[in-house]
Write a protein that holds these residues in place. Structure first.
Motif, PDB file in Angstrom:
ATOM      1  N   THR A 213       0.839  -1.203   0.000  1.00 32.13           N
ATOM      2  CA  THR A 213       0.000   0.000   0.000  1.00 32.13           C
ATOM      3  C   THR A 213       0.878   1.259   0.000  1.00 32.13           C
ATOM      4  OG1 THR A 213      -1.664  -1.197   1.235  1.00 32.13           O
ATOM      5  CG2 THR A 213      -1.890   1.170   1.197  1.00 32.13           C
TER       6      THR A 213
ATOM      7  N   ARG B 277       1.831   1.836  -3.461  1.00 33.83           N
ATOM      8  CA  ARG B 277       0.661   2.263  -4.252  1.00 33.83           C
ATOM      9  C   ARG B 277       0.327   3.727  -4.013  1.00 33.83           C
ATOM     10  NH1 ARG B 277      -2.030  -3.112  -2.834  1.00 33.83           N
ATOM     11  NH2 ARG B 277      -1.609  -4.387  -4.678  1.00 33.83           N
ATOM     12  N   ARG B 278       0.640   4.206  -2.808  1.00 33.10           N
ATOM     13  CA  ARG B 278       0.378   5.629  -2.520  1.00 33.10           C
ATOM     14  C   ARG B 278       1.253   6.542  -3.379  1.00 33.10           C
ATOM     15  NH1 ARG B 278       0.355   4.238   3.370  1.00 33.10           N
ATOM     16  NH2 ARG B 278      -1.803   3.717   3.784  1.00 33.10           N
TER      17      ARG B 278
ATOM     18  N   GLN C  13     -11.498  18.196  -2.513  1.00 34.11           N
ATOM     19  CA  GLN C  13     -11.362  16.807  -2.946  1.00 34.11           C
ATOM     20  C   GLN C  13      -9.914  16.471  -3.314  1.00 34.11           C
ATOM     21  OE1 GLN C  13     -13.851  13.543  -5.251  1.00 34.11           O
ATOM     22  NE2 GLN C  13     -14.470  15.576  -5.643  1.00 34.11           N
TER      23      GLN C  13
ATOM     24  N   TYR D 275      -7.808  16.282  -0.287  1.00 31.99           N
ATOM     25  CA  TYR D 275      -8.087  15.009   0.400  1.00 31.99           C
ATOM     26  C   TYR D 275      -7.289  13.862  -0.244  1.00 31.99           C
ATOM     27  CZ  TYR D 275     -10.770  10.883   1.826  1.00 31.99           C
ATOM     28  OH  TYR D 275     -11.146   9.652   2.314  1.00 31.99           O
ATOM     29  N   PHE D 276      -7.319  13.793  -1.581  1.00 33.38           N
ATOM     30  CA  PHE D 276      -6.586  12.713  -2.259  1.00 33.38           C
ATOM     31  C   PHE D 276      -5.075  12.862  -2.041  1.00 33.38           C
ATOM     32  CE2 PHE D 276     -10.443  12.280  -5.031  1.00 33.38           C
ATOM     33  CZ  PHE D 276     -10.778  11.025  -4.553  1.00 33.38           C
TER      34      PHE D 276
ATOM     35  N   ARG E  84      -3.600  14.195   0.527  1.00 35.75           N
ATOM     36  CA  ARG E  84      -3.278  13.801   1.903  1.00 35.75           C
ATOM     37  C   ARG E  84      -3.355  12.285   2.075  1.00 35.75           C
ATOM     38  NH1 ARG E  84      -5.086  16.785   6.864  1.00 35.75           N
ATOM     39  NH2 ARG E  84      -3.092  15.889   7.445  1.00 35.75           N
ATOM     40  N   LEU E  85      -4.367  11.674   1.446  1.00 38.87           N
ATOM     41  CA  LEU E  85      -4.469  10.211   1.532  1.00 38.87           C
ATOM     42  C   LEU E  85      -3.227   9.545   0.957  1.00 38.87           C
ATOM     43  CD1 LEU E  85      -8.002   8.861   0.504  1.00 38.87           C
ATOM     44  CD2 LEU E  85      -6.914   8.755   2.742  1.00 38.87           C
ATOM     45  N   HIS E  86      -2.658  10.207  -0.046  1.00 42.43           N
ATOM     46  CA  HIS E  86      -1.469   9.633  -0.686  1.00 42.43           C
ATOM     47  C   HIS E  86      -0.176  10.062   0.001  1.00 42.43           C
ATOM     48  CE1 HIS E  86      -4.324   8.618  -3.868  1.00 42.43           C
ATOM     49  NE2 HIS E  86      -3.446   7.714  -4.245  1.00 42.43           N
ATOM     50  N   GLY E  87      -0.292  10.655   1.185  1.00 37.34           N
ATOM     51  CA  GLY E  87       0.895  10.857   2.005  1.00 37.34           C
ATOM     52  C   GLY E  87       1.381  12.281   2.176  1.00 37.34           C
TER      53      GLY E  87
ATOM     54  N   ALA F 141      -6.095  14.689  -9.801  1.00 39.96           N
ATOM     55  CA  ALA F 141      -6.129  13.804  -8.622  1.00 39.96           C
ATOM     56  C   ALA F 141      -5.045  12.743  -8.701  1.00 39.96           C
ATOM     57  CB  ALA F 141      -7.509  13.152  -8.504  1.00 39.96           C
TER      58      ALA F 141
ATOM     59  N   ARG G   7       1.111   5.730   9.608  1.00 39.92           N
ATOM     60  CA  ARG G   7       0.549   6.205   8.353  1.00 39.92           C
ATOM     61  C   ARG G   7      -0.873   5.643   8.166  1.00 39.92           C
ATOM     62  NH1 ARG G   7      -0.086  10.197   5.391  1.00 39.92           N
ATOM     63  NH2 ARG G   7      -1.740   9.437   4.062  1.00 39.92           N
ATOM     64  N   GLU G   8      -1.046   4.362   8.575  1.00 37.48           N
ATOM     65  CA  GLU G   8      -2.358   3.726   8.433  1.00 37.48           C
ATOM     66  C   GLU G   8      -3.386   4.479   9.263  1.00 37.48           C
ATOM     67  OE1 GLU G   8      -2.490   1.492   6.186  1.00 37.48           O
ATOM     68  OE2 GLU G   8      -0.326   1.335   6.006  1.00 37.48           O
TER      69      GLU G   8
ATOM     70  N   THR H 293      -4.426   7.704   7.572  1.00 37.94           N
ATOM     71  CA  THR H 293      -5.373   7.554   6.455  1.00 37.94           C
ATOM     72  C   THR H 293      -6.775   7.240   6.978  1.00 37.94           C
ATOM     73  OG1 THR H 293      -4.694   5.250   6.201  1.00 37.94           O
ATOM     74  CG2 THR H 293      -3.700   6.825   4.704  1.00 37.94           C
TER      75      THR H 293
ATOM     76  N   LEU I 265      -8.162  10.491   8.200  1.00 40.01           N
ATOM     77  CA  LEU I 265      -8.524  11.328   7.052  1.00 40.01           C
ATOM     78  C   LEU I 265      -9.839  10.871   6.432  1.00 40.01           C
ATOM     79  CD1 LEU I 265      -5.089  11.735   5.227  1.00 40.01           C
ATOM     80  CD2 LEU I 265      -6.502  13.585   6.116  1.00 40.01           C
TER      81      LEU I 265
ATOM     82  N   LEU J  93      -9.970   4.772  -6.681  1.00 40.63           N
ATOM     83  CA  LEU J  93      -8.898   5.721  -6.394  1.00 40.63           C
ATOM     84  C   LEU J  93      -8.456   5.582  -4.941  1.00 40.63           C
ATOM     85  CD1 LEU J  93      -8.319   7.507  -8.823  1.00 40.63           C
ATOM     86  CD2 LEU J  93      -9.322   9.413  -7.601  1.00 40.63           C
TER      87      LEU J  93
ATOM     88  N   GLY K  29      -6.120   2.719  -3.793  1.00 36.58           N
ATOM     89  CA  GLY K  29      -4.702   2.860  -4.085  1.00 36.58           C
ATOM     90  C   GLY K  29      -3.950   3.460  -2.907  1.00 36.58           C
ATOM     91  N   ALA K  30      -4.699   4.066  -1.978  1.00 32.22           N
ATOM     92  CA  ALA K  30      -4.041   4.778  -0.882  1.00 32.22           C
ATOM     93  C   ALA K  30      -4.400   4.252   0.500  1.00 32.22           C
ATOM     94  CB  ALA K  30      -4.411   6.261  -0.957  1.00 32.22           C
TER      95      ALA K  30
ATOM     96  N   LYS L 114      -6.040   0.793   2.760  1.00 33.72           N
ATOM     97  CA  LYS L 114      -6.429  -0.621   2.695  1.00 33.72           C
ATOM     98  C   LYS L 114      -7.949  -0.721   2.807  1.00 33.72           C
ATOM     99  CE  LYS L 114      -2.117  -2.364   4.533  1.00 33.72           C
ATOM    100  NZ  LYS L 114      -1.383  -2.801   5.703  1.00 33.72           N
TER     101      LYS L 114
END
Lengths: 311, 395
Positions: free
Chosen positions: A81, A84-85, A105, A108-109, A111-114, A156, B2-3, B6, B9, B205, B208-209, B211
């Motif tokens: 994962t 994948r981020r 939005q 948000y994406f 931040r979700l990706h790090g 995104a 990190r988990e 997310t 978030l 989408l 991908g970030a 689980k």
């Protein structure tokens, strides 16, 4: 580091590998020993007819499809994962929250990706500017035109500065200007050393954009490599003759070793045999009209594709 | 680390997405509770104290008026009016200007507006005064006279073991209704939130970030948090209104019932919330969602009907006792049984144990089904197929 060095170096060291993937959905074989790889800085066009397995193969990268056999690796290790981020993904059917505001939005994406909040906001503002969406930053996605939604979708996938871009039909439904913009952005990303894998049915565009392609049919990659090499490796040759005025193509019927592929007002395209007599053909063409160009060339990518998938 | 970020978030986005429906539904539910509790308070007496007009002639002793006030309390009180003559007083009585007359220390007069309650109080107060006067004549002290008037009699009441107080019944009914509404509403929110993300493909989408089981967890936790806040708000409001009124008899156990309702909500929500998430992951659009989520809502509804039958029937039947141990219905039935005082301590302990084990099992099963279903975008996925293809959460 120059672009040429980046590309030259990276093409020898693929980072993403799909090795021998097989997947069956009931009676349908979606993937059958499908393999391909992408290197940093490489822009790989992933081509195939509808239902060939392009989307399924791409979805395996994100764990959305679990292959029955084979594996997907990043630098020779299983995809996690956290890796994948660092990948940007644009799914075939666009995936955004329709009622969420564009900027919110994208942040948000990001931040979700790090990304942390300030970095995400900074990146989003930059991409909104690149895509000319700054004035729509606070609009809900559902309020945007199709083209603008598509831009937000690409933003995104880019906002977190990915190492790899996986784009499923990124050009579908775009107007010509948007196609040019998106092509430019993808090219820039590849030039920065990002690996780009994208699928498309617009083969002329792929030919212009990509150095490399992989053609999949019935779940298997049947042809892959540099576009120029694939074209020149074909035994077929095409003769394109342009004349100064309209040409009646009926004279071709009497020409041995040649068959008409396409005819427009002042231009004809012939498929010629390897041992065809070009001088005789040029002479015949001259009698038909004044020639402005006479070009013998390997097949276009679209012709290589059609030939490869047997259609 | 990190988990966890997310998950937080994803929870934040979920809370933001449901903020509006939550505020609207909370406003409606709290308004209904406020109106209902106020009506209950009013129907239980509240400030409906009856005020009587009492005419006084020839200066009756002050103790008589005081006794009348005491005897009428808390349902009534008297306002007095002194008349210079009996004739004028009787005219006022006939015209309903006063409800009764006390003349001197030994005469009472009733009129057309004299109620039984007032007549009894006035009669007893004048009688008491006569007893005091007689006792004083016999040389008894005031204390001895009072003992004659208020002899020490021990009194107690025996209640049916099945029938609790009205307040117990109301509490039990509220707990059943609240539980049903909360689990149904918030469970369905989860189901439709999952379907929405799947239908508009945004889940592809997200996965991908984050689980998949973390995404599910974020949904269940955030929507559950909203449910918990709403339940606590409802409980606090209901208790506040009840306690603010000195007319509504709130059982001492009410606060513990509210705690039990919260505990059972959390357990029931964890169980059903996970189930709804799994169900939502099988549908690819809202039309399909109805056919998957509908049967789950029927399960919740069965618990609700059983709960209401129990409460209104006033009898702890074998059926209710048994079903209150079954995880599908325990959250709806057990708080009601506890509120009615029917559930033994061991029953509560066993039901809690069963529910906790069932909840943990459901979270695990639902997580696996969710993983198997949520990424399948093309068409409705079967429960068995999703379970088979889903990754176990421990992997």
């Amino acid at each position: 580091m120059t672009l040429a060095i980046i590309r030259g170096m990276c093409h020898h060291e693929p980072v993403l590998r799909l090795d021998g993937l097989s997947k069956r959905f009931g009676d349908v074989i979606a993937l059958a020993d499908c393999s391909l790889s992408v290197a940093p800085g490489q822009m790989l066009g992933f081509l195939g007819p509808n239902g060939a397995g392009k989307t399924t193969a791409m979805r395996t990268i994100f764990g959305l499809v679990r292959p029955d056999r084979g594996r997907v690796t990043w630098e020779d290790s299983e995809l996690t994962t956290s890796v994948r981020r660092r990948i940007g993904y644009m799914p075939e059917e666009r995936g955004l929250y329709p009622k969420m505001r564009v900027r919110k939005q994208l942040v948000y994406f990001g931040r979700l990706h790090g990304l942390d909040l300030p970095s995400a906001e900074q990146a989003v503002d930059r991409w909104l500017e690149v895509f000319d969406l700054t004035d729509r930053a606070n609009a809900k996605v559902v309020e945007l035109s199709h083209g603008n939604q598509q831009r937000v979708q690409l933003a995104a996938s880019l906002v977190h500065d990915p190492m790899l871009l996986v784009l499923d039909e990124p050009f579908a439904g775009l107007d010509p200007i948007a196609v040019v913009t998106m092509a430019r952005i993808l090219r820039e990303q590849a030039e920065r050393g990002i690996a780009v894998l994208f699928s498309s049915h617009q083969l002329d565009l792929v030919e212009d954009l990509c150095d490399d392609v992989a053609i999949i049919n019935a779940g298997q990659v049947i042809l892959s490599g540099r576009v120029a090499q694939l074209r020149s490796a074909s035994p077929k040759r095409y003769l394109e003759i342009a004349t100064s005025g309209p040409v009646d193509p009926s004279w071709i019927d009497q020409l041995p070793g040649a068959s008409l592929v396409e005819s427009r007002d002042d231009r004809i395209r012939l498929l010629v045999d390897e041992d065809a007599n070009l001088e005789m053909m040029a002479s015949a063409a001259t009698q038909a009209g004044e020639i402005s160009s006479f070009t013998l060339e390997p097949p276009r990518l679209s012709e290589v594709f059609t030939s490869a998938v047997g259609r | 680390m990190r988990e966890r970020t997310t998950i937080v978030l994803a929870m934040g986005r979920e809370l933001n997405a449901w903020k509006k429906p939550f505020l609207i539904s909370s406003a409606v539910v709290l308004a209904v509770v406020a109106i209902g509790m106020t009506a209950l308070v009013l129907s239980s007496g509240g400030d409906q104290t009856v005020t009587y007009q009492l005419g006084l002639v020839d200066d009756p002793p002050a103790a008589v008026e005081r006794d009348i006030q005491e005897l009428l309390h808390p349902d009534g009180r008297v306002m007095t009016e002194r008349f210079p003559s009996l004739t004028e007083a009787e005219a006022a009585l006939a015209n309903r200007e006063v409800d009764a007359l006390v003349v001197g220390d030994d005469e009472v007069v009733w009129g057309p507006s004299t109620s039984n309650g007032l007549a009894n109080a006035v009669w007893l107060a004048v009688s008491n005064q006569q007893v005091r006067d007689t006792a004083a004549g016999l040389g008894l002290t005031a204390e001895e006279a009072n003992r004659l008037i208020h002899p020490e009699i021990e009194s107690r009441a025996v209640e049916s073991p099945e029938a609790g107080s009205v307040a117990d019944e109301v509490l039990a009914a509220i707990s059943v209704i609240l539980m049903f509404m909360a689990i149904l509403a918030y469970g369905q929110w989860i189901g439709y939130a999952v379907v929405e993300e799947k239908a508009n493909r945004v889940v592809e989408l997200l996965l991908g970030a984050i689980k998949p089981h973390h995404l599910m967890l974020a949904k269940v936790l955030s929507i559950g948090l909203l449910g918990l806040v709403q339940i606590v708000a409802i409980g606090t409001l209901a208790l506040t209104i009840g306690l603010a009124s000195d007319r509504l008899e709130i059982p001492a156990a009410s606060a513990s019932i509210v705690v039990w309702v919260i505990v059972w909500f959390l357990l029931g929500y964890a169980f059903y919330g996970s189930l709804y998430a799994a169900g939502g992951s099988l549908a690819s659009n809202n039309q399909e969602a109805g056919s998957v989520i509908g049967p789950m809502s029927i399960l919740v509804g069965i618990g609700y009907v059983l709960g209401l039958i129990t409460i209104s029937g006033g009898v702890d039947t074998l059926l209710i006792r048994v079903t209150s141990f079954i995880p599908f219905w325990a959250p709806m039935l057990m708080p009601g049984r506890i509120a009615r005082g029917w559930a033994e301590n061991w029953e509560i302990a066993v039901a809690l144990g069963v529910m906790i084990v069932a909840g943990l099992t459901m979270i695990r099963l639902a997580g696996r089904i969710y993983v198997g279903g949520v990424a399948r975008a093309t068409s409705k996925v079967g429960w068995r197929e999703a379970f088979r293809t889903g990754t176990d959460l421990t992997e």
